[in-house]
Design a protein around this motif. Sequence first.
Motif, PDB file in Angstrom:
ATOM      1  N   ILE A 138       0.842  -1.212   0.000  1.00 42.43           N
ATOM      2  CA  ILE A 138       0.000   0.000   0.000  1.00 42.43           C
ATOM      3  C   ILE A 138       0.867   1.249   0.000  1.00 42.43           C
ATOM      4  O   ILE A 138       0.608   2.207  -0.741  1.00 42.43           O
ATOM      5  CB  ILE A 138      -0.948   0.002   1.218  1.00 42.43           C
ATOM      6  CG1 ILE A 138      -1.969  -1.136   1.096  1.00 42.43           C
ATOM      7  CG2 ILE A 138      -1.670   1.345   1.356  1.00 42.43           C
ATOM      8  CD1 ILE A 138      -2.800  -1.355   2.348  1.00 42.43           C
ATOM      9  N   ILE A 139       1.928   1.234   0.820  1.00 40.77           N
ATOM     10  CA  ILE A 139       2.826   2.395   0.912  1.00 40.77           C
ATOM     11  C   ILE A 139       3.525   2.635  -0.423  1.00 40.77           C
ATOM     12  O   ILE A 139       3.638   3.778  -0.886  1.00 40.77           O
ATOM     13  CB  ILE A 139       3.859   2.191   2.041  1.00 40.77           C
ATOM     14  CG1 ILE A 139       3.153   2.193   3.406  1.00 40.77           C
ATOM     15  CG2 ILE A 139       4.930   3.279   1.993  1.00 40.77           C
ATOM     16  CD1 ILE A 139       4.047   1.808   4.561  1.00 40.77           C
ATOM     17  N   GLU A 140       4.004   1.546  -1.050  1.00 39.21           N
ATOM     18  CA  GLU A 140       4.688   1.672  -2.338  1.00 39.21           C
ATOM     19  C   GLU A 140       3.760   2.217  -3.411  1.00 39.21           C
ATOM     20  O   GLU A 140       4.156   3.014  -4.268  1.00 39.21           O
ATOM     21  CB  GLU A 140       5.246   0.305  -2.755  1.00 39.21           C
ATOM     22  CG  GLU A 140       6.466  -0.111  -1.939  1.00 39.21           C
ATOM     23  CD  GLU A 140       6.923  -1.521  -2.279  1.00 39.21           C
ATOM     24  OE1 GLU A 140       6.163  -2.243  -2.983  1.00 39.21           O
ATOM     25  OE2 GLU A 140       8.040  -1.899  -1.854  1.00 39.21           O
ATOM     26  N   LYS A 141       2.485   1.778  -3.367  1.00 35.60           N
ATOM     27  CA  LYS A 141       1.503   2.249  -4.332  1.00 35.60           C
ATOM     28  C   LYS A 141       1.242   3.746  -4.180  1.00 35.60           C
ATOM     29  O   LYS A 141       1.173   4.491  -5.149  1.00 35.60           O
ATOM     30  CB  LYS A 141       0.199   1.472  -4.150  1.00 35.60           C
ATOM     31  CG  LYS A 141      -0.864   1.806  -5.215  1.00 35.60           C
ATOM     32  CD  LYS A 141      -2.115   0.979  -4.983  1.00 35.60           C
ATOM     33  CE  LYS A 141      -3.182   1.343  -6.049  1.00 35.60           C
ATOM     34  NZ  LYS A 141      -4.434   0.570  -5.831  1.00 35.60           N
ATOM     35  N   ILE A 142       1.125   4.168  -2.924  1.00 40.26           N
ATOM     36  CA  ILE A 142       0.892   5.600  -2.632  1.00 40.26           C
ATOM     37  C   ILE A 142       2.065   6.438  -3.120  1.00 40.26           C
ATOM     38  O   ILE A 142       1.902   7.507  -3.720  1.00 40.26           O
ATOM     39  CB  ILE A 142       0.656   5.823  -1.121  1.00 40.26           C
ATOM     40  CG1 ILE A 142      -0.670   5.160  -0.694  1.00 40.26           C
ATOM     41  CG2 ILE A 142       0.636   7.304  -0.782  1.00 40.26           C
ATOM     42  CD1 ILE A 142      -0.876   5.129   0.809  1.00 40.26           C
ATOM     43  N   CYS A 143       3.283   5.933  -2.859  1.00 45.99           N
ATOM     44  CA  CYS A 143       4.494   6.661  -3.265  1.00 45.99           C
ATOM     45  C   CYS A 143       4.595   6.778  -4.783  1.00 45.99           C
ATOM     46  O   CYS A 143       4.976   7.827  -5.316  1.00 45.99           O
ATOM     47  CB  CYS A 143       5.734   5.947  -2.715  1.00 45.99           C
ATOM     48  SG  CYS A 143       5.896   6.081  -0.929  1.00 45.99           S
TER      49      CYS A 143
END
Length: 350
Positions: A341-346
């Motif tokens: 999720i964090i990688e997608k947001i970034c």
Amino acid sequence: MMIKDTITLLMRKFFKKQVSIAVLSVKWLDLKRCEGKVKAVTLQNYNRQINLHINPILGFYDVSSVSEEVIQMFIEILMKDKGLNPTTVRNIVGRLSEIMNFAVKEGLIYNNPCTLVLLPKGKNKKGKALTLEEKISLEKVLSTQKIPQNIAIQLALYAGLRISEITALRWKDIDFKQGFIHVQHSFKRIQTNNKEQKTILHLGTPKSQNSVRAVPMNRQIKACLEDYYKVLNDIQAQDESFVVGKKNGSFYDVRAIQRHFVKLCKIAGIEHCHFHDLRHTFATNAKESGIDIQLISEILGHAHTATTMNIYLHPSDTYKKEEIKKMDQIPENEYLKVKSIIEKICSEAV
């Protein structure tokens, strides 16, 4: 309406009243007294600041001639010649600023010159929380005697009360049945004009509206108070008698309690500790026990949780280690999910 305002401004410019800082400060104090919003002891402190620091240097100045440069010079004199600390200087200039705001309202000046000056940076006094070892050592010393001075220390350590509130507590403020300590009064030391006795203790309301509060008793402080109450004489046990009181029911001076605390710290082997650090210890222990920060703030009598969080909490190394272990308890599949999720947001942000 605009023409009227313009005429008023011109009249003020050419027909200004010649009012000195000394005269204006008296009027300002009278106004504060008549408004009735400020405590008598606070007004006395204002009067002391004006007569001791402001008027001797600026009293003869006409209000309209007090510029930014004059106030900056005033600050230099307070710092260098009088040797006052930055916090005291900031308080004095704050009082002068209030007087100058009053001058603006009275039409004596257009702007408050205090808003433009450079104030000295005050050094924040950082408190500390006792370590677990220090707390245990202090508790052992406290357990040897059931005396008023020890109860004062326990009220700070287990209930987070200020020393001024502790010395003002009466037995009628202790509700054993409901389990609450009602904080309704506090002592404050004020200046007098008596050369033989320069200060006296004044019994009044607490520091602020938030300081008037009901503090829930935990098992430790309730047991301490109940055991102590059993050994009191008839006078000491009366509702109107002070909890931290002498045999005749009268109160102990704040300074006497502080001296006793210093003595016990030496016996317990605790260095560089102030009485107020007990309040910090209570706040830190409460947070590490899992109590909500909003509730801790209310128990301490703070108006804002930021004060509690930024000044009163001192997480121990043990607590830090235990908290960081929680990261190890996250299941691997949950960790990978959160990571995704964090990688997608970034990537979307880029």
